[in-house]
Design a protein around this motif. Sequence first.
Motif, mmCIF file in Angstrom:
data_model
loop_
_atom_site.group_PDB
_atom_site.id
_atom_site.type_symbol
_atom_site.label_atom_id
_atom_site.label_comp_id
_atom_site.label_asym_id
_atom_site.label_seq_id
_atom_site.Cartn_x
_atom_site.Cartn_y
_atom_site.Cartn_z
ATOM 1 N N GLU A 17 17.772 42.477 -81.287
ATOM 2 C CA GLU A 17 18.203 43.256 -80.107
ATOM 3 C C GLU A 17 18.480 42.325 -78.944
ATOM 4 O O GLU A 17 17.849 41.294 -78.788
ATOM 5 N N ARG A 18 19.421 42.693 -78.164
ATOM 6 C CA ARG A 18 19.944 41.820 -77.138
ATOM 7 C C ARG A 18 19.422 42.235 -75.783
ATOM 8 O O ARG A 18 19.249 43.421 -75.506
ATOM 9 N N LYS A 19 19.221 41.239 -74.953
ATOM 10 C CA LYS A 19 18.838 41.545 -73.584
ATOM 11 C C LYS A 19 19.966 42.317 -72.918
ATOM 12 O O LYS A 19 21.129 42.011 -73.112
ATOM 13 N N LYS A 20 19.627 43.339 -72.143
ATOM 14 C CA LYS A 20 20.680 44.159 -71.531
ATOM 15 C C LYS A 20 21.419 43.397 -70.452
ATOM 16 O O LYS A 20 20.846 42.582 -69.739
ATOM 17 N N GLY A 37 28.192 46.559 -82.668
ATOM 18 C CA GLY A 37 28.388 45.169 -82.232
ATOM 19 C C GLY A 37 27.483 44.844 -81.064
ATOM 20 O O GLY A 37 26.795 43.824 -81.052
ATOM 21 N N ALA A 38 27.461 45.734 -80.066
ATOM 22 C CA ALA A 38 26.669 45.482 -78.860
ATOM 23 C C ALA A 38 25.185 45.408 -79.202
ATOM 24 O O ALA A 38 24.432 44.660 -78.573
ATOM 25 N N LYS A 39 24.770 46.179 -80.201
ATOM 26 C CA LYS A 39 23.358 46.139 -80.594
ATOM 27 C C LYS A 39 23.084 45.026 -81.612
ATOM 28 O O LYS A 39 21.989 44.917 -82.147
ATOM 29 N N ASP A 95 34.995 37.477 -81.367
ATOM 30 C CA ASP A 95 35.477 38.729 -81.953
ATOM 31 C C ASP A 95 34.887 39.885 -81.167
ATOM 32 O O ASP A 95 34.049 39.702 -80.281
ATOM 33 N N ILE A 96 35.332 41.095 -81.540
ATOM 34 C CA ILE A 96 34.814 42.284 -80.896
ATOM 35 C C ILE A 96 33.441 42.664 -81.461
ATOM 36 O O ILE A 96 32.551 43.080 -80.750
ATOM 37 N N VAL A 97 33.279 42.469 -82.760
ATOM 38 C CA VAL A 97 32.088 42.973 -83.450
ATOM 39 C C VAL A 97 31.383 41.878 -84.264
ATOM 40 O O VAL A 97 30.165 41.850 -84.358
ATOM 41 N N ASP A 98 32.167 40.959 -84.824
ATOM 42 C CA ASP A 98 31.611 39.988 -85.765
ATOM 43 C C ASP A 98 30.941 38.836 -85.021
ATOM 44 O O ASP A 98 31.592 37.902 -84.556
#
Lengths: 449, 287
Positions: free
Chosen positions: A9-12, A75-77, A418-421
Amino acid sequence: MTEEKKPEERKKRRTATEAASRIGPMVKATIGGTVQAREEGKPIAYSFICCCYDEIIRAMDIVPVWTENYAGVCGAKRDAQRFLERAEAENFSRSLCTYALCGLGFDAWREELGEMPPESPWGGQARPDMMLGSGQMLCDPRNKWYQASQRYMPDVPVYDVGLPWPPYEDDYDYREVQDYYVKYIVEELKGLVQFLEKHTGRKMDWDRLSELVDLADRTWNLIWETYELRKAVPTPMGTGDAMNTMVPMVFMMGTQEAYDFYKELNDELKHKIANKEGEIPDEKYRLIWGGGLPAWFALTDFNYFNNKGAVFPVETTYRMVEAIYHFDIDLSKITDPLEHVAWRWVKFWTYWYDKAKKRPGSHPDVERLIQYIEDYKIDGIVMHEAFSCRSWHVGLIWQLNQLKKVYRDIPSLILESDIVDISSYNEADTRARIDAFIDTLEAVKSRGR
Amino acid sequence: MGRKTKVKNREGLGGKTTENRGWGSKIAMVYIAGIDIGSAFSKAVVMAKNEIISYHVMPSGGDYKLAAEQVAGEALAKAKLSLKDLAYTVATGYGAANVSFSNQAVTDISCQGRGIFYLFPSARTVIDIGGQFTKVFKVDERGRAIAFLQSEKCAAGSGRFLQIIARVLQIDLEDIGDLSMKSQNRVDFNTGCAVFAESEAISRIAEGAAKEDILAGLHRTLAAKIQTMVERIGIEPDCAVVGGGAKDIGLVKSIEERLGCSLLLPEEPQIVAALGAALIAGEKVSH
Ligand code: SF4
């Protein structure tokens, strides 16, 4: 089957506006709402953004599932890899659009299980009752993605709306052919309405459709006016936030919620401007996000720019509206809602044509960049080449070259991923490039001092 | 000691100069250093009075922190100095954050610009062929980078391309340049992609092509990539070439051929960023 580890999980991302910070929960609630709608038996349609049919599906109370949005959320998650791998295992090429790959991988998995894949982000992508393609220039997935999804959902019908617009040529006036384009789009939309009526058993309420089309027009104008507020120095809102605030624009058009959202954002920006409250306290460099979809897993890069004193008061990506009252026709006189939508579409895409023709060697996309550079007092341009999407990324380098030829040399940076990868992304390299870019901006600025 | 490759009346690295091009002439023996921790090689330059007094280059290995200590240690030992003698140290490069003893980190593009300005004040376009990436940048009349472009992430435009092929041909990286100059019958490659070029090279070996001809072909491929970048940014003379890849004379010649102009080439092209870092360190102590 692809069994995967829990995503990192990514820092917001830090947002500047209160409005942008509300978007995450809104999207989460919307996606959760589609899963619930499925349980309640409401008709659900896989849909594409910038599709011309927003108001049509809203008028018929069809629940859209925005498949590009869901892939972006994965992707964002940082939880898209397992779906991409699944699509690859299904023999889809890894060089295809990763929104499509993510969606196809997800669908394949969900259909195999008969339920959502384990720990699907935000509850998962609901199974549709129909899928509405929306073909546009250069983008194959908008035609082919849903057809490929039928491999896993052969019972779900697809309707593909063709949405062309007159191409730009500097030696002819697109107005000579615009009527044909409008006619074509109207026929496509009529076909869509028939398709939806057949598969939902509902009748289109044309008066309601007209109301929603009018609401969307008003929302377009409001968004345009709101985004123009970002010209202020210091700018109250940057592209990082705009990558959130685009949500009501592209996923909720034709709803009162979208209009209300921009009303509140408008108020918030005016308030910030009155208080001279910028996105960052010490704004040194004003940049334009001049093209390319963002790397959804790396939105904190916008904060990194901020930490270096750089802000993005404007972007071309996802600024999918113009002020309707600037068009060269009076849309309010076109009362047939389908015709109205078709004209709005054609006028949007041809909006910069006349300006471009006046400057030899220019192009509508270049002209738009020039206008924004002037209006928003821009020092440098940043683009992002997302390897898997041709439609948004073809021609970016050419645009930069033309900009230099017909306008002026302006510091530029091209980011790559990329957008998602996420495997396409290297944080250390990206940030080293940003650092180097900031150095060049400083050098160029200090030459002018 | 300056190498005069394509350099008209210009002193090279470490050459004596009467010009005041920097900080050192104003102050007495103050030692400063520049440390460049690159992805493949680490470099350290020690200076005093605006002159290089020692430098060292070594592979970075997997531990950048250790590499920083070792490369600085070696350069300092050559000058009979130790870390405590340094008044100011600037770190740069991919692993700059690992140089625990530095006073400051500066981007490699700024350091390269500063270093190239010291060596060749007339340079306006710089090609930096590094282990991971190739960069092309423009510098102004004060050595400040005012525009830059970096190669794509794939190996095709960088030193990695040559590393891959050196492995396939079973030759040392340092021998590539001289060997390629012996080519009589260059093998042209159909691809610019390092992965495909590797398999193409293997097929050509199987067909009996000479190593030097394969290398000459690869240089041409790499040079074509670099040429595209230079054209994108817009070449402005003089043009210099730096970085580890610039030690490959065959590649430098190929780039010259493609660009149709001579390139300024430092005697030790790998240490230009470290040199620039040292010069920036010098400016700090003189202020
Ligand atoms: S426009 Fe690009 S990202 Fe969107 S569906 Fe098409 S290829 Fe994919």
